[in-house]
Design an enzyme around this catalytic site. Structure first.
Site, PDB file in Angstrom:
ATOM      1  N   GLY A 183     -10.037 -25.268 -54.878  1.00 17.44           N
ATOM      2  CA  GLY A 183     -11.222 -24.613 -55.407  1.00 17.44           C
ATOM      3  C   GLY A 183     -12.454 -25.058 -54.639  1.00 17.44           C
ATOM      4  O   GLY A 183     -12.459 -26.131 -54.018  1.00 17.44           O
ATOM      5  N   SER A 184     -13.520 -24.268 -54.682  1.00 19.40           N
ATOM      6  CA  SER A 184     -14.761 -24.726 -54.052  1.00 19.40           C
ATOM      7  C   SER A 184     -15.548 -25.545 -55.075  1.00 19.40           C
ATOM      8  O   SER A 184     -15.131 -25.706 -56.215  1.00 19.40           O
ATOM      9  CB  SER A 184     -15.570 -23.545 -53.523  1.00 19.40           C
ATOM     10  OG  SER A 184     -15.750 -22.593 -54.529  1.00 19.40           O
ATOM     11  N   GLY A 185     -16.670 -26.090 -54.646  1.00 17.80           N
ATOM     12  CA  GLY A 185     -17.441 -26.970 -55.513  1.00 17.80           C
ATOM     13  C   GLY A 185     -17.239 -28.442 -55.172  1.00 17.80           C
ATOM     14  O   GLY A 185     -17.831 -29.320 -55.792  1.00 17.80           O
ATOM     15  N   HIS A 186     -16.355 -28.701 -54.177  1.00 15.90           N
ATOM     16  CA  HIS A 186     -16.076 -30.085 -53.778  1.00 15.90           C
ATOM     17  C   HIS A 186     -16.622 -30.402 -52.394  1.00 15.90           C
ATOM     18  O   HIS A 186     -16.191 -31.360 -51.755  1.00 15.90           O
ATOM     19  CB  HIS A 186     -14.561 -30.339 -53.771  1.00 15.90           C
ATOM     20  CG  HIS A 186     -13.893 -30.041 -55.060  1.00 15.90           C
ATOM     21  ND1 HIS A 186     -14.246 -30.668 -56.231  1.00 15.90           N
ATOM     22  CD2 HIS A 186     -12.900 -29.173 -55.387  1.00 15.90           C
ATOM     23  CE1 HIS A 186     -13.484 -30.204 -57.220  1.00 15.90           C
ATOM     24  NE2 HIS A 186     -12.669 -29.285 -56.742  1.00 15.90           N
ATOM     25  N   LYS A 242      -3.609 -30.967 -53.252  1.00 12.91           N
ATOM     26  CA  LYS A 242      -3.976 -31.929 -54.292  1.00 12.91           C
ATOM     27  C   LYS A 242      -3.181 -31.584 -55.556  1.00 12.91           C
ATOM     28  O   LYS A 242      -2.962 -30.414 -55.858  1.00 12.91           O
ATOM     29  CB  LYS A 242      -5.479 -31.892 -54.575  1.00 12.91           C
ATOM     30  CG  LYS A 242      -6.313 -32.281 -53.340  1.00 12.91           C
ATOM     31  CD  LYS A 242      -7.773 -32.565 -53.663  1.00 12.91           C
ATOM     32  CE  LYS A 242      -8.521 -31.403 -54.237  1.00 12.91           C
ATOM     33  NZ  LYS A 242      -8.539 -30.172 -53.397  1.00 12.91           N
ATOM     34  N   ASP A 294      -3.053 -25.362 -57.973  1.00 18.11           N
ATOM     35  CA  ASP A 294      -2.979 -25.545 -56.519  1.00 18.11           C
ATOM     36  C   ASP A 294      -1.530 -25.596 -56.051  1.00 18.11           C
ATOM     37  O   ASP A 294      -1.155 -24.942 -55.079  1.00 18.11           O
ATOM     38  CB  ASP A 294      -3.687 -26.848 -56.092  1.00 18.11           C
ATOM     39  CG  ASP A 294      -5.200 -26.746 -56.212  1.00 18.11           C
ATOM     40  OD1 ASP A 294      -5.669 -26.377 -57.305  1.00 18.11           O
ATOM     41  OD2 ASP A 294      -5.903 -27.029 -55.232  1.00 18.11           O
ATOM     42  N   HIS A 309     -12.793 -32.112 -61.576  1.00 21.54           N
ATOM     43  CA  HIS A 309     -13.295 -30.891 -62.215  1.00 21.54           C
ATOM     44  C   HIS A 309     -13.847 -31.226 -63.591  1.00 21.54           C
ATOM     45  O   HIS A 309     -14.034 -30.356 -64.431  1.00 21.54           O
ATOM     46  CB  HIS A 309     -12.188 -29.858 -62.378  1.00 21.54           C
ATOM     47  CG  HIS A 309     -11.377 -29.659 -61.135  1.00 21.54           C
ATOM     48  ND1 HIS A 309     -10.211 -30.343 -60.909  1.00 21.54           N
ATOM     49  CD2 HIS A 309     -11.589 -28.887 -60.055  1.00 21.54           C
ATOM     50  CE1 HIS A 309      -9.733 -29.970 -59.722  1.00 21.54           C
ATOM     51  NE2 HIS A 309     -10.550 -29.100 -59.195  1.00 21.54           N
TER      52      HIS A 309
END
Lengths: 330, 206
Positions: free
Chosen positions: A54-57, A105, A110, A219
């Site tokens: 996911g993005s945001g990392h 991960k 995922d 998250h």
């Protein structure tokens, strides 16, 4: 919550656009996908390394694309795994005929999406192997559960597998090196304040004014316990003690990663590292190399994580290898 | 005797979408309690795409409709739900390839979907996941001849209630341990709506 946005449903698209524009000399975007790849991908004769999530990392994982680290990063919606068709595009963009290693991960979504992509790629005649990073000691490890999560220690997997792949090693050798890192890296984090997913518009969780969550996931998943805010030394000691209790670091050399989760000042991260170094010194554990900064964030979460990688000669050499990745130049 | 035609399968997908739309908030609220709070949003978006796709395609077989749904869900839903539901519908499509959908063949298709979910999610019965609902549906179809499809809804409903009392050991809810008790699993709930939608289009075998 104030955020610098144009529209919540274009966040990922516009970020990717900005990212490749900023780093056009070293990365490219595979057209009509959410894949960021090395500009020279696929690199002939080299095993392809693909990660993502996911993005945001940010800077994970696009910032780790470059010579000496990843060949491609596949980006999903905020905190949501990319879909199999996108991961497949990442695999196809990086396979030079030497096969592709997926670095995943350990999250249910995922793992499933990357698994499906691997099956699709195999059906197209591409050899794919995968490793699953599960460095978070805050989560109980058991074959009956989803198991430990993959967090900031993943960056060491990218670095070392990347260096081994760059040396011309086979897919099996690159996978073995990645597995060795996974076996020897442990991490744990803490959150002081939540983050806000743009589309959700409200904080993912709430902590009381004087409360911190020990063992937070990237998250905002629950950790071990919520405790009253303590000093930097006390919180750091809790995290380091839990990591050191998990595998035997006695007389070993380690790489240290003190990772900010998005909104913790570097000033505080160095205060944390000071205590990490002190504790390791007292235990006779030698620090070979240290990274302090933002490597695996959770939007604007306030907090940090500590990762310790136990090293041997092979891992040290790979850790020292040249890297052109935007967020990990060496 | 055919219990599901191409037309009815298309209708099934539309009925699922209707339920995801109506219950979007409920699914999201369930997911906020024990997951990452996007299940309703993702499922509604996914089935909107499925309906869009089937509205613009001509189909000759039930298998082709299900395959379209599988591919769309896999590519559009994301998270764990995309691959899980994508796999379930793909397995059903494969099982029904070149077959008419009588109760016997449909039972085999649901069994295959169940196996697919198990393989993809590495789940077992009683782990507070969507697998529990599919498991009950498959068990229900084992009974000889179905007299009333409403009973399938009741069987699924009972399972939903059972998941409420469980600790999750798979999926994101598993990190909560005993904090998950008392909450209905969002994936079980969305699976329930799929079977409820199915019952609204299925014929009885006479």
């Amino acid at each position: 919550m104030k955020k610098v946005l144009n529209s919540t449903d274009q966040v990922v698209e516009e970020m990717l656009d900005g990212f490749v524009t900023a780093h056009a000399d070293s990365v490219k975007r595979i057209p009509d996908t959410t894949v960021i790849a090395r500009k020279d991908a696929p690199v002939s004769g080299k095993v392809g390394l693909v990660s993502g999530g996911g993005s945001g990392h940010e800077p994970a994982h696009g910032g780790y694309v470059g010579k000496g680290m990843l060949d491609a990063a596949v980006v999903g919606e905020v905190f949501t795994s990319p879909t199999p068709d996108q991961v497949l595009e990442g695999i196809k963009a990086t396979d030079s005929g030497s096969g592709v290693l997926l670095i995943i991960k350990n999250y249910t979504g995922d793992v499933m999406n990357f698994d499906m992509a691997a099956e699709l790629a195999e059906a197209e005649g591409i050899t794919v192997e995968k490793v699953i990073v599960n460095d978070d000691v805050a989560v109980e490890d058991s074959t009956f559960t989803t198991g430990r999560r993959g967090i900031a220690g993943t960056v060491f997997v990218h670095k070392i597998a990347g260096a081994i792949a760059e040396s011309g090693a086979s897919l099996a050798e690159v996978k073995a090196a990645a597995e060795k890192v996974i076996k020897n890296v442990r991490s744990m984090g803490v959150a002081l304040e939540s983050c806000t997913v743009p589309a959700a518009g409200k904080p993912s969780f709430t902590l009381k004014e004087d409360e911190v969550e020990i063992g937070i996931g990237i998250h905002g998943e629950p950790g071990i316990e919520r405790v009253p805010l303590q000093s930097a030394n006390e919180i750091t000691s809790t995290l380091v003690a839990k990591i050191l209790a998990d595998i035997d670091y006695t007389n070993s050399e380690v790489a240290v990663l003190v990772n900010g989760m998005g909104a913790t000042p570097e000033m505080e991260l160095f205060i944390v590292h000071r205590q990490v170094a002190k504790m390791l010194g007292e235990k006779g554990i030698n620090i070979y190399k240290t990274w302090v900064g933002e490597y695996m964030t959770s939007l604007e979460m306030t907090g940090f994580s500590i990762s310790l990688l136990k090293l041997d000669d092979q891992l040290k050499e790979a850790l020292d290898g040249q890297s052109d990745a935007i967020a990990f130049r060496l | 005797m055919i219990i599901l035609t191409v037309e009815q399968t298309i209708q099934w997908m539309k009925e699922i979408h209707k339920r995801m739309e109506v219950n979007k908030e409920q699914l999201t609220t369930l997911d906020q309690a024990i997951g990452d709070g996007d299940h309703g949003i993702n499922m509604e978006r996914g089935f909107a795409e499925v309906v869009d796709k089937i509205n613009n395609t001509d189909y000759d077989t039930v298998a082709d409709v299900l395959k379209s749904a599988a591919m769309t869900l896999t590519a559009k839903v994301g998270g764990a739900s995309g691959p899980l539901y994508g796999t379930a519908f793909l397995k059903m499509a494969t099982a029904l390839q070149d077959k008419e959908v009588n109760q016997q063949n449909f039972k085999v298709a649901i069994d295959e979907a169940l196996e697919g979910i198990k393989m993809r999610g590495k789940a077992e019965f009683g782990e507070k996941t969507m697998y529990d609902v599919w498991y009950q549906a498959a068990a229900f179809l084992d009974s000889e001849k179905v007299e009333d499809w409403q009973e399938l809804i009741e069987a699924c409903q009972a399972t939903i209630e059972d998941t409420r009392a469980l600790i999750a050991t798979k999926g994101r809810a598993s990190y909560l341990k005993e904090r998950a008790i008392g909450h209905v699993d969002p994936g079980s709930m969305s699976s329930f709506y799929m079977f409820e939608a199915l019952v609204s289009v299925l014929e009885l075998e006479v």
